[in-house]
Design an enzyme around this catalytic site. Structure first.
Site, PDB file in Angstrom:
ATOM      1  N   ASP A   1       2.936  11.228   1.470  1.00  0.00           N
ATOM      2  CA  ASP A   1       3.367   9.800   1.398  1.00  0.00           C
ATOM      3  C   ASP A   1       3.071   9.137   0.042  1.00  0.00           C
ATOM      4  OD1 ASP A   1       4.609   7.413   2.468  1.00  0.00           O
ATOM      5  OD2 ASP A   1       2.740   6.730   3.608  1.00  0.00           O
TER       6      ASP A   1
ATOM      7  N   LYS B   1       8.187   9.464  -4.343  1.00  0.00           N
ATOM      8  CA  LYS B   1       8.940  10.510  -3.457  1.00  0.00           C
ATOM      9  C   LYS B   1       9.329  11.506  -4.342  1.00  0.00           C
ATOM     10  CE  LYS B   1       7.860   7.351  -0.590  1.00  0.00           C
ATOM     11  NZ  LYS B   1       6.666   7.901   0.099  1.00  0.00           N
TER      12      LYS B   1
ATOM     13  N   ASP C   1       6.731  11.349   5.170  1.00  0.00           N
ATOM     14  CA  ASP C   1       7.189  10.037   5.325  1.00  0.00           C
ATOM     15  C   ASP C   1       8.318   9.619   4.442  1.00  0.00           C
ATOM     16  OD1 ASP C   1       7.274   7.539   6.662  1.00  0.00           O
ATOM     17  OD2 ASP C   1       5.864   6.643   5.294  1.00  0.00           O
ATOM     18  N   ASN C   2       9.109   8.585   4.703  1.00  0.00           N
ATOM     19  CA  ASN C   2      10.173   8.199   3.942  1.00  0.00           C
ATOM     20  C   ASN C   2      11.274   9.087   3.443  1.00  0.00           C
ATOM     21  OD1 ASN C   2       7.279   6.875   2.867  1.00  0.00           O
ATOM     22  ND2 ASN C   2       8.944   5.444   3.806  1.00  0.00           N
TER      23      ASN C   2
ATOM     24  N   GLU D   1       8.896   1.095   7.612  1.00  0.00           N
ATOM     25  CA  GLU D   1       7.856   0.232   8.203  1.00  0.00           C
ATOM     26  C   GLU D   1       8.205  -1.313   8.093  1.00  0.00           C
ATOM     27  OE1 GLU D   1       7.600   2.907   5.611  1.00  0.00           O
ATOM     28  OE2 GLU D   1       6.462   2.113   3.879  1.00  0.00           O
TER      29      GLU D   1
HETATM   30  N1  SAM Z   1      -0.012   6.555   3.048  1.00  0.00           N
HETATM   31  C1  SAM Z   1      -0.078   5.193   2.876  1.00  0.00           C
HETATM   32  C2  SAM Z   1       0.045   4.527   4.189  1.00  0.00           C
HETATM   33  O1  SAM Z   1       0.759   4.810   4.866  1.00  0.00           O
HETATM   34  O2  SAM Z   1      -0.700   3.606   4.482  1.00  0.00           O
HETATM   35  C3  SAM Z   1       0.757   4.667   2.015  1.00  0.00           C
HETATM   36  C4  SAM Z   1       0.749   5.166   0.799  1.00  0.00           C
HETATM   37  S1  SAM Z   1       1.947   4.687  -0.584  1.00  0.00           S
HETATM   38  C5  SAM Z   1       3.497   4.727   0.156  1.00  0.00           C
HETATM   39  C6  SAM Z   1       2.089   5.621  -1.912  1.00  0.00           C
HETATM   40  C7  SAM Z   1       0.770   5.750  -2.536  1.00  0.00           C
HETATM   41  O3  SAM Z   1       0.547   7.040  -3.624  1.00  0.00           O
HETATM   42  C8  SAM Z   1       0.686   4.746  -3.764  1.00  0.00           C
HETATM   43  O4  SAM Z   1      -0.481   4.060  -3.573  1.00  0.00           O
HETATM   44  C9  SAM Z   1       0.668   5.425  -5.345  1.00  0.00           C
HETATM   45  O5  SAM Z   1      -0.427   4.846  -6.048  1.00  0.00           O
HETATM   46  C10 SAM Z   1       0.148   6.757  -4.581  1.00  0.00           C
HETATM   47  N2  SAM Z   1       0.605   7.953  -5.438  1.00  0.00           N
HETATM   48  C11 SAM Z   1       1.849   8.003  -5.947  1.00  0.00           C
HETATM   49  N3  SAM Z   1       1.960   9.107  -6.605  1.00  0.00           N
HETATM   50  C12 SAM Z   1       0.535   9.811  -6.590  1.00  0.00           C
HETATM   51  C13 SAM Z   1       0.204  10.924  -7.160  1.00  0.00           C
HETATM   52  N4  SAM Z   1       1.019  11.825  -7.843  1.00  0.00           N
HETATM   53  N5  SAM Z   1      -1.079  11.035  -6.923  1.00  0.00           N
HETATM   54  C14 SAM Z   1      -1.795  10.337  -6.292  1.00  0.00           C
HETATM   55  N6  SAM Z   1      -1.439   9.173  -5.697  1.00  0.00           N
HETATM   56  C15 SAM Z   1      -0.216   8.888  -5.953  1.00  0.00           C
HETATM   57 MG    MG Z   2       5.640   5.674   3.639  1.00  0.00          MG
END
Ligand code: SAM
Ligand code: MG
Length: 214
Positions: A141, A144, A169-170, A199
């Site tokens: 998640d 993407k 997800d997504n 969501e």
């Molecule tokens: N899983 C969470 C929830 O459902 O409560 C939501 C996660 S949010 C959609 C995506 C998160 O992934 C963001 O906070 C972003 O900073 C982090 N993120 C994106 N790419 C990443 C990566 N390559 N490594 C670590 N974190 C990452």
């Molecule tokens: Mg998500």
């Protein structure tokens, strides 16, 4: 300076949720996101699907890619068998700081290990840092365009075993077309779509559950 959305979400939890009660933390966040500000948590509707997969797998080792405020982290960790730790990766230090407080507030800190850093750097270190051989369950998640490269990285690092479950997800909104193409067509996976909604909205989205066949 103005507060950020994660900080406002945290404040809502501290004000309204019952300390040490993960379900109350989850409900408070869902209420905040439906009535005050939308946020990118997996949310209550897809969350119910996530819950059922976690319960079915009952993992001994679990990984989450993308913590954000820790909503799904709390959601998953509350269902884990005793002794199982959820490792969750987040590269944004401001989000990680909020997530740590939400995890503490829920009382699940002993079941969760939040690691700050990029998935591409940390996945190859799972064995060295945590003595992980393979993951029973992985929740994808994060951004993407990282689902596919990180899945291939998990394979290369031999962190998947026959029967490991990936839950993404997504896959429709915002969408992960290259990942879906891969897990649906590779002979190494058996994959199934769970239709739902983005969501806190009525827009179609869903989760893709993929079994690694080895
Ligand atoms: N899983 C969470 C929830 O459902 O409560 C939501 C996660 S949010 C959609 C995506 C998160 O992934 C963001 O906070 C972003 O900073 C982090 N993120 C994106 N790419 C990443 C990566 N390559 N490594 C670590 N974190 C990452
Ligand atoms: Mg998500």
């Amino acid at each position: 300076t103005r507060s950020t959305r994660p900080q406002r979400l945290l404040r809502a939890v501290q004000k309204k949720a019952i300390k040490g009660d993960p379900q109350s933390v989850i409900s408070t966040i869902d209420y905040f996101c439906r009535h005050s500000e939308w946020a990118m948590n997996v949310g209550d509707e897809k969350g119910a699907i996530l819950d059922s997969v976690v319960c079915e797998v009952s993992p001994s080792t679990a990984l989450e890619l993308g913590t954000y405020c820790g909503y799904s982290t709390v959601r998953i960790a509350r269902l884990l068998p005793p002794g199982t730790k959820l490792i969750t990766l987040e590269f944004n230090p401001d989000y990680a700081a909020v997530a740590r407080q939400i995890i503490e507030y829920s009382g699940l800190q002993d079941k969760i290990c939040l690691v700050e850093g990029a998935s591409g750097d940390l996945i190859p270190k799972m064995q060295e840092l945590f003595g992980i051989k393979t993951f029973d369950f992985v929740f994808l998640d994060h951004w993407k365009d990282r689902y596919l490269p990180d899945t291939k990285l998990l394979e290369e690092c031999q962190l998947l075993r026959k029967g490991s479950i990936l839950l993404a997800d997504n896959v429709i909104c915002p969408g992960t077309p290259d990942y879906l193409e891969y897990v649906r067509n590779s002979p190494r996976y058996e994959s199934k779509y769970f239709k739902s909604h983005l969501e806190y909205t009525k827009v179609e989205d869903g989760l893709e559950k993929s079994v690694f066949l080895g």
